[in-house]
Design an enzyme around this catalytic site. Structure first.
Site, PDB file in Angstrom:
ATOM      1  N   HIS A 182     -89.024   2.750 -44.871  1.00 41.17           N
ATOM      2  CA  HIS A 182     -88.934   2.950 -46.315  1.00 41.17           C
ATOM      3  C   HIS A 182     -90.308   2.876 -46.966  1.00 41.17           C
ATOM      4  O   HIS A 182     -90.576   3.528 -47.952  1.00 41.17           O
ATOM      5  CB  HIS A 182     -87.986   1.921 -46.922  1.00 41.17           C
ATOM      6  CG  HIS A 182     -86.577   2.165 -46.495  1.00 41.17           C
ATOM      7  ND1 HIS A 182     -85.781   1.187 -45.972  1.00 41.17           N
ATOM      8  CD2 HIS A 182     -85.851   3.301 -46.465  1.00 41.17           C
ATOM      9  CE1 HIS A 182     -84.609   1.705 -45.661  1.00 41.17           C
ATOM     10  NE2 HIS A 182     -84.624   2.983 -45.952  1.00 41.17           N
TER      11      HIS A 182
ATOM     12  N   CYS B 132     -79.292  14.419 -45.529  1.00 37.77           N
ATOM     13  CA  CYS B 132     -80.344  13.953 -46.432  1.00 37.77           C
ATOM     14  C   CYS B 132     -81.379  13.099 -45.723  1.00 37.77           C
ATOM     15  O   CYS B 132     -82.247  12.528 -46.358  1.00 37.77           O
ATOM     16  CB  CYS B 132     -79.753  13.219 -47.627  1.00 37.77           C
ATOM     17  SG  CYS B 132     -78.924  11.698 -47.187  1.00 37.77           S
TER      18      CYS B 132
HETATM   19  C1  PEP Z   1     -81.058   7.987 -43.997  1.00 36.10           C
HETATM   20  O1  PEP Z   1     -80.815   6.907 -43.471  1.00 36.10           O
HETATM   21  O2  PEP Z   1     -81.164   9.069 -43.376  1.00 36.10           O
HETATM   22  C2  PEP Z   1     -81.285   8.064 -45.445  1.00 36.10           C
HETATM   23  C3  PEP Z   1     -81.442   9.209 -46.054  1.00 36.10           C
HETATM   24  O3  PEP Z   1     -81.360   6.890 -46.099  1.00 36.10           O
HETATM   25  P1  PEP Z   1     -82.675   5.982 -46.157  1.00 36.10           P
HETATM   26  O4  PEP Z   1     -83.780   6.721 -45.477  1.00 36.10           O
HETATM   27  O5  PEP Z   1     -82.950   5.724 -47.586  1.00 36.10           O
HETATM   28  O6  PEP Z   1     -82.241   4.774 -45.418  1.00 36.10           O
END
Ligand code: PEP
Ligand code: MG
Length: 587
Positions: free
Chosen positions: A194, A507
């Site tokens: 993140h 996503c």
């Molecule tokens: C994922 O896990 O692919 C996602 C889009 O969520 P994040 O990257 O915010 O955990």
């Protein structure tokens, strides 16, 4: 320490060039020189120590109180032990008498006594003892930072500072960005962490360098290239001029490319439109352009509102924020994901339980279902902002149908309250889930029936399927969306959605990967939502792909036995396409 020009090859984490001076921040490593003090200063040193301990006790009390308010008693109790340690008179008296006897500075004496107390506890087979050592260290860190006057949150630095640090959390990125840091060199964290995502969203260059990080001295002149993953320590004036030019070329070009998006509407070579959306974190420079062009936001990571505020924002300020986003994207829609906190999406010193395996712990919906007030506040704010009928709600980290049922019940309660208060909202607002935990993918058939849409989060799906931490660069070779197991899980979700007529999107970062693009076109994914920086290139690449060919490619990939086989096949296909003539501008 590097004392002349050195080029370090690191790992690119977040693109762009930063030029400036290093500021080394090593959380937890307080510099403790051994200083002999004159007899006249001994009592002053003791007074400073007593004050530092007092301030620490006050801080822990405040943390306990806010933890109690925010997340309830059980969590607040983690601070009980720390309070007892900080308030330990016997230990304090021991430090005082040692300062008097040895005439050494308080920080040095205090730290030595802490070390000799924790050493045997740390090697104890008893988990309780080891935990006690961690608590003592946490308290000691606070006392020592008060003694030295260098608190992390008070860190000040001049313009053009590049922070060099052991570990940077997304909260640190926000904090240091606000204080105008221009880039980071970190020694921990992966490309899909993140921290990496938020740095990219904020266009802050970041390079990972596991070992060399500690050989960069404070104030060294530095150039970092987050795209190439390079660090130049003590650059020459030629380097400086060259990188100034490169930075100029990169900056405005990145924005202009997004402006050109209307020239490349994403349609396959055989005329099939492919829906592309943006993943957004906080308002960024690309927002206006993406909104103008009518791109939807397939994933809005709202947790960064919490991280930016150091707390859950109240209903009014969330409502205001979501309303503005909804209005900005009036031509399309925005998928607002409920707070996905925990794991690495936390700030330093956040009131959050320390866990041995935070990725497998209290994060996403699991945490929000234990904080129903905060969850309902967020849902009320989203609902109130939804009158333009272009907002959707996305629930993160669903791993079991019971979680979905409980979340839906809370959403219904929020709706009921609003109706009672005669506050308007979109009665038909769509609610979807992230498929990012293998258990959710495997039970997609059950879950899909209960939601309006599904969004596949490959970032987490990959880490959980392959047992490869997305933040750990040591296992980054194992971390791949092209592993046959991951592809099979994605297909299970896609097939369940198709069967029940529910839209499915991707996503995770894989949506922005050109190698994966033909596969997702072959699977007929309804929306590919990606980092805005990837949109232009992906839109261009879509135009070269023939959807029938993509389906054939998918069929061959499905039969592959290894990640390498899949990658080879996709690379061959991609290089064939790249030989094709570039697309023509639309007249
Ligand atoms: C994922 O896990 O692919 C996602 C889009 O969520 P994040 O990257 O915010 O955990
Ligand atoms: Mg995720």
């Amino acid at each position: 320490m590097f004392n002349r020009r050195t080029v370090i090859k690191g790992t690119p984490i977040s693109g762009g060039i930063a030029m400036g001076h290093a500021r080394v921040v090593l959380p937890g490593d307080v510099e403790l020189a051994e200083i002999t003090i004159p007899a006249s200063r001994v009592e002053g040193e003791i007074e400073a120590l007593v004050l530092a301990v007092g301030l620490t006790i006050q801080e822990i009390r405040e943390l306990m109180e806010s933890a109690g308010k925010k997340i309830g008693g059980p969590v607040a109790r983690i601070f009980d032990a720390q309070l007892l340690i900080a308030d330990d008179d016997e230990f304090l008296n021991q430090v005082k008498s040692e300062i008097r006897q040895t005439r050494r500075n308080a920080a040095f004496v205090y730290n030595n006594l802490v070390k000799s107390t924790t050493a045997p506890l740390k090697s104890s087979p008893d988990e309780y003892m080891r935990q006690m050592a961690t608590d003592i260290e946490a308290v000691a860190q606070r006392v020592l930072s008060h003694l030295s006057g260098h608190e992390k949150t008070d860190l000040k630095f001049p313009p053009h500072t590049i922070l060099v640090g052991k570990m940077v959390t997304p909260g640190d990125v926000l904090l240091y960005r606000q204080r105008k840091a221009v880039g980071f060199v970190v020694s921990e964290g992966g490309q899909n962490s993140h921290m990496a995502l938020i740095s990219r969203a904020l266009r802050l260059p970041v390079v990972l360098s596991r070992d060399s990080c500690f050989d960069i001295a404070n104030n060294s002149r530095l150039i970092i290239d987050g795209t190439a993953g390079e660090i130049i320590v003590h650059p020459t004036s030629d380097d400086w001029t060259e990188y100034q030019k490169r930075r100029k070329r990169q900056g405005p070009a990145a924005i202009t490319r997004i402006r050109k998006l209307s020239e490349v509407p994403p349609t396959t070579a055989d005329g099939r439109p492919v829906n592309i959306g943006a993943n957004l974190t906080l308002r960024g420079p690309a927002d206006d352009i993406l909104a103008e062009q009518g791109f939807p936001v397939g994933l809005y990571r709202t947790e960064f509102l919490y991280l930016a505020n150091y707390d859950f924002p109240d209903e009014e300020s969330q409502y205001d924020y979501y309303r503005q986003i909804a209005q900005k994207y009036a031509r399309s829609y925005v998928v607002l994901r409920a707070f996905d906190l925990g794991y690495d999406k936390l700030i330093a010193d956040a009131v959050w339980p320390q866990e041995d395996n935070p990725a497998l712990g209290w994060r996403g919906m699991r945490a929000m279902l234990d904080m129903t007030n905060e969850f309902k506040t967020q849902i009320r704010a989203i609902l109130r902002a939804s009158t333009g009928k272009n907002l959707k709600i996305l629930l993160p980290m669903i791993s079991d149908v019971s979680e979905l049922d409980r979340a839906k019940k809370l959403i219904s309660q929020a709706k009921f309250q609003l109706r009672k208060q005669r506050i308007p909202f979109d009665e038909d607002i769509q609610v979807g889930i992230m498929a990012e935990v293998p258990s959710a993918a495997m039970t997609a058939e059950t879950l899909v029936k209960k939601v309006d849409f599904v969004s596949i989060g490959t970032n987490d799906l990959v880490q959980y399927t392959l047992a490869a931490d997305r933040m750990n660069s040591r296992v980054s070779k194992l971390y791949s969306a092209f592993h046959p197991s991951v592809l099979r899980l994605i297909l299970i979700v896609v097939e369940a959605c198709k069967k029940h007529g529910k839209p499915v999107s991707i996503c995770g970062e894989a949506a922005g990967d050109p190698l994966a693009l033909p596969l997702f076109i072959g699977m007929e994914i309804d929306l590919l939502s990606m980092n805005p920086a990837r949109i232009f290139d992906q839109c261009r690449f879509v135009k070269k792909i023939d959807s029938t060919m993509a389906r054939h490619l998918l069929a061959s990939v499905k039969a592959s036995e290894s990640q390498q086989q899949v990658i080879n096949m996709l690379q061959t296909y991609k290089s064939e396409l790249e030989k094709k003539k570039p697309f023509r501008k639309r007249k």
